[in-house]
Design an enzyme around this catalytic site. Sequence first.
Site, PDB file in Angstrom:
ATOM      1  N   HIS A 155      -8.172  -8.269  -7.647  1.00 17.08           N
ATOM      2  CA  HIS A 155      -7.534  -7.108  -7.030  1.00 17.08           C
ATOM      3  C   HIS A 155      -8.488  -5.928  -7.248  1.00 17.08           C
ATOM      4  O   HIS A 155      -9.199  -5.887  -8.264  1.00 17.08           O
ATOM      5  CB  HIS A 155      -6.207  -6.872  -7.763  1.00 17.08           C
ATOM      6  N   ASP A 210      -6.239  -9.491 -16.127  1.00 19.86           N
ATOM      7  CA  ASP A 210      -5.265  -8.835 -15.247  1.00 19.86           C
ATOM      8  C   ASP A 210      -4.095  -9.800 -15.102  1.00 19.86           C
ATOM      9  O   ASP A 210      -4.200 -10.804 -14.391  1.00 19.86           O
ATOM     10  CB  ASP A 210      -5.927  -8.534 -13.904  1.00 19.86           C
ATOM     11  N   GLN A 253       0.373 -10.521 -12.055  1.00 20.30           N
ATOM     12  CA  GLN A 253       1.151 -11.516 -11.294  1.00 20.30           C
ATOM     13  C   GLN A 253       1.531 -12.709 -12.152  1.00 20.30           C
ATOM     14  O   GLN A 253       2.055 -13.693 -11.630  1.00 20.30           O
ATOM     15  CB  GLN A 253       0.344 -11.978 -10.062  1.00 20.30           C
ATOM     16  N   LYS A 270       6.604  -4.744 -11.233  1.00 16.64           N
ATOM     17  CA  LYS A 270       6.591  -6.069 -10.601  1.00 16.64           C
ATOM     18  C   LYS A 270       7.493  -7.046 -11.341  1.00 16.64           C
ATOM     19  O   LYS A 270       7.612  -8.208 -10.963  1.00 16.64           O
ATOM     20  CB  LYS A 270       5.163  -6.618 -10.561  1.00 16.64           C
ATOM     21  N   CYS A 290      -5.276  -5.321  -1.290  1.00 19.01           N
ATOM     22  CA  CYS A 290      -6.196  -4.767  -2.304  1.00 19.01           C
ATOM     23  C   CYS A 290      -7.136  -5.825  -2.851  1.00 19.01           C
ATOM     24  O   CYS A 290      -7.510  -5.783  -4.029  1.00 19.01           O
ATOM     25  CB  CYS A 290      -5.430  -4.080  -3.433  1.00 19.01           C
TER      26      CYS A 290
END
Lengths: 157, 428
Positions: free
Chosen positions: B140, B217, B220, B243, B383
């Site tokens: 991302h 990261d 998700q 999220k 993104c």
Amino acid sequence: MDLYQELILEHSKRPQHAGLREPFEAEVHHVNPTCGDEVTMRIHVTGEGSEAIVEDISYDALGCSISMASTSILAEESIGRPLTEVLTTYEAMKAMLTSKGEDPGDEEVIGDGVALSGVAQYPARVKCALLGWMAFTDALHQSGRQAALTQLEEGTS
Amino acid sequence: MTAEPFTTEEVARIRADFPILARTVRAGAPLVYLDSGATSHKPVQVLDAERDFYERLNSAPHRGAHALSEEATAAYEGARERIAAFIGAQAQDVVFTKNATEALNLAAYAFSNSPHPGIPGSERFTLGAGDEVLVTEMEHHANLVPWQELCRRTGATLRWIPVTDEGRLDLATLDELVTERTKVVAVVHASNVLGTLNPIETIVERAHEVGALVVLDACQSVPHLAIDVADLGVDLLAFSGHKMFGPSGIGVLWGRRELLEAMPPFLTGGSMIETVRMEGSTYAPPPQRFEAGVPMTAQAIGLAAAVDYINELDIKRIHAHELALVDRLLAGLATRPWVTVVGPTDLESRGGTVAFVVDGVHAHDVGQVLDNAGVAVRVGHHCAWPLHRRFKVAATTRASFAAYNTVDEVDALLEALDRVPQIFGVAS
């Protein structure tokens, strides 16, 4: 769906005047960073002041049906016409697209552009419909025709 | 025991906690929200927690000795403990940030050309010409652009792990990409586009062989998978609150304690200091060193309520539920030859997002047709522009799932999708 009128689908599938041609005074590259749509556009304008004529708008575009159709309509409605008239069309297009649906567009002024009137209901798509026009006005700047744009701004403010 | 997807009755009960799911969109179509990868909806439990803070405790934590401030401090730090426990961490190793983007920037801005004179051990965070930062082609922008900027500031070189046609990291050249020059490896856990779950253990093992730090990261993955930072073995990990049923305006950076202690601050100002004189300042220990200004207290409390909510649902069942929906969607897409899935087409090492293109139709147009039927998906490059370039597509359509999504919603997406070739006159 109202948005996808036959005329838009026609233009997006068979973009009019597509391809990059010579001669040209300015070439610009515009992107819509939210979706990655891109257009490279060249313009060829002759004559000065009120005598200026848009001789050619040539382009290489990649994008959604709305941006492709809008650029195609821009070329179709503008090539061979006086610059002042083309800029009037631009103003009318912009007014229609940003009216949130209140301005249905005048076919006398914007021709096939009225097919894009449904876009005004979808704020996220207005940028798509204006991408080619933004490239066009930027190309006018790049080719030293700021005067025409300034007059336009003064006329509408 | 393998976790089971939620039953129809259970999903109905979950949905009742999310008032927004009852609304209609456009011309009265029921909302089918398949965009939780962008942001999830918030259950009433989270909304109530935030409201309760403002109604009963509102004040600035870690300031003043009045009763409200003490109670707000206890609520804020209590939230930190619950959020830390959720990822198997200690509270003092959890830093609150504005969002995951800020958390990743905090990590990137810890590095500079020279050590911080006031922070012992900060030579760990120096970088210069000849050093390398390794990312992947599926990052991302939030885990790519900060590292590009870091390389520009310090003279280090950015390298990246390529992505295969199947949408997985190509680790064949990992040993050549990670060398003694590598100082940081910044990688995504679950791709926000492809859905791929990356083999973090393999990357950590190689990175640690050469002494490189691994920044993960986990935006998700934390909302959808049971995560234990100790098991993962990474050095820094970032995720966002919004999220995972939490409020917007809060993200988390977790770090190994000795690293956080050696890290120079990013945003500076109030409450992150130890002493301040006109000539210079010294800084508080982590996590306060990284939390300048009055913090996002209500959001932290809301995020802790979201964590409680997920714990109650059981994150293992959330993952099983989302995978069942992914399975149904992939099966449905496979019967439509005019659709191409971008990313893994099986359930092996996969998260709850599915990206695809309709041949000959731009994703914006696909999204518009779906939206007209009330189906909310994400369209564009999400993104992750370099990843889209890698697959030679300008944009994709992405469906992403959460605990509240149903099998019927997957079918609604597929049904609405069938209108796309009709409208645009492409072969179906």
